[in-house]
Design a protein around this motif. Structure first.
Motif, PDB file in Angstrom:
ATOM      1  N   THR A  58       0.832  -1.200   0.000  1.00  0.00           N
ATOM      2  CA  THR A  58       0.000   0.000   0.000  1.00  0.00           C
ATOM      3  C   THR A  58       0.869   1.253   0.000  1.00  0.00           C
ATOM      4  O   THR A  58       1.978   1.251   0.532  1.00  0.00           O
ATOM      5  N   VAL A  59       0.388   2.303  -0.593  1.00  0.00           N
ATOM      6  CA  VAL A  59       1.130   3.559  -0.655  1.00  0.00           C
ATOM      7  C   VAL A  59       1.395   4.097   0.747  1.00  0.00           C
ATOM      8  O   VAL A  59       2.474   4.602   1.047  1.00  0.00           O
ATOM      9  N   GLU A  60       0.419   3.969   1.634  1.00  0.00           N
ATOM     10  CA  GLU A  60       0.524   4.530   2.979  1.00  0.00           C
ATOM     11  C   GLU A  60       1.547   3.836   3.868  1.00  0.00           C
ATOM     12  O   GLU A  60       1.992   4.402   4.862  1.00  0.00           O
ATOM     13  N   THR A  61       1.954   2.631   3.528  1.00  0.00           N
ATOM     14  CA  THR A  61       2.828   1.838   4.394  1.00  0.00           C
ATOM     15  C   THR A  61       4.103   2.579   4.787  1.00  0.00           C
ATOM     16  O   THR A  61       4.624   2.406   5.877  1.00  0.00           O
ATOM     17  N   ARG A  62       4.597   3.444   3.911  1.00  0.00           N
ATOM     18  CA  ARG A  62       5.850   4.156   4.183  1.00  0.00           C
ATOM     19  C   ARG A  62       5.680   5.312   5.163  1.00  0.00           C
ATOM     20  O   ARG A  62       6.667   5.829   5.670  1.00  0.00           O
ATOM     21  N   PRO A 175      -2.611   6.821   9.232  1.00  0.00           N
ATOM     22  CA  PRO A 175      -2.197   7.317   7.913  1.00  0.00           C
ATOM     23  C   PRO A 175      -2.747   8.708   7.651  1.00  0.00           C
ATOM     24  O   PRO A 175      -3.860   9.036   8.063  1.00  0.00           O
ATOM     25  N   LYS A 176      -1.933   9.511   6.989  1.00  0.00           N
ATOM     26  CA  LYS A 176      -2.377  10.836   6.588  1.00  0.00           C
ATOM     27  C   LYS A 176      -3.047  10.718   5.220  1.00  0.00           C
ATOM     28  O   LYS A 176      -2.652   9.889   4.410  1.00  0.00           O
ATOM     29  N   PRO A 177      -4.058  11.541   4.958  1.00  0.00           N
ATOM     30  CA  PRO A 177      -4.728  11.473   3.656  1.00  0.00           C
ATOM     31  C   PRO A 177      -3.753  11.753   2.519  1.00  0.00           C
ATOM     32  O   PRO A 177      -2.892  12.621   2.627  1.00  0.00           O
ATOM     33  N   MET A 178      -3.880  10.986   1.467  1.00  0.00           N
ATOM     34  CA  MET A 178      -3.024  11.151   0.299  1.00  0.00           C
ATOM     35  C   MET A 178      -3.891  11.088  -0.945  1.00  0.00           C
ATOM     36  O   MET A 178      -4.862  10.346  -0.983  1.00  0.00           O
TER      37      MET A 178
END
Length: 191
Positions: A58-62, A175-178
């Motif tokens: 997932t993109v948020e994982t980082r 997670p922050k919104p992206m």
């Protein structure tokens, strides 16, 4: 910012604390924008020497990487990167390779010693917890995987399983919104 971490026990009063995250802890993690560290079974370690950070596709994982790095620096800890996947598909593996290289590079720039292991299986929570046990981790850093629903925020299945099963403290990062790159928009948050 580690000074903004909420720390709490996840022992419920229902008699099912070995199977379910305590209701109050669940509500706080789901509603909080601050990192929340949960302590389930073992006492808080006197020192944090090994931190496990799972990286998925997932993109948020980082987004959890800077918090893990900050804690590793504070405690002089090593970071154990668990690249987890339930798929051996080429696209997933390419994404995981790219993400893990970015994470490794980040820790290198911060001067934090790291180790990396690729783990593939059906239950990512069990893989992550098993790896944490193998390396003798003192802390596990995950994303709370909050998802919008019609009435409130809920924890994702992976986060719930980790919180319900992990015996070591777990740091939950919201997670922050992206914006999604697949929608042709730019990211709002970068680390």
């Amino acid at each position: 910012d580690p000074s903004g971490i909420i720390a709490m026990s996840t022992h419920g009063q229902s008699g099912f604390e070995d199977f379910f995250l305590g209701g109050q802890a669940f509500r706080i993690i789901s509603a909080s924008t601050q990192p929340v560290i949960t302590i389930r079974k073992k006492p808080v370690p006197a020192s944090i020497r090994r931190i496990v950070i799972p990286i998925d596709s997932t993109v948020e994982t980082r987004q959890k990487v800077p918090a893990a790095a900050q804690l590793a620096k504070m405690f002089g800890a090593e970071v154990y990167i668990a690249v987890v996947s339930s798929s051996r598909g080429r696209k997933v593996q390419e994404r995981l390779t790219a993400y893990s290289r970015q994470v490794e590079g980040y820790f290198d720039l911060q001067g934090i010693p790291w180790h990396m292991e690729r783990l593939t299986g059906n239950n990512l929570a069990d893989l992550t917890i098993g790896y944490a046990g193998e390396v003798g981790a003192d802390l596990l850093v995950i994303m709370s995987e909050q998802e919008s629903s019609m009435t409130n925020l809920i924890l994702g299945n992976y986060a719930q399983q980790v919180l319900n099963k992990a015996e070591i403290p777990v740091l939950n990062i919201t997670p922050k919104p992206m914006y999604r790159p697949d929608a042709g928009e730019m990211f709002l948050h970068s680390w």
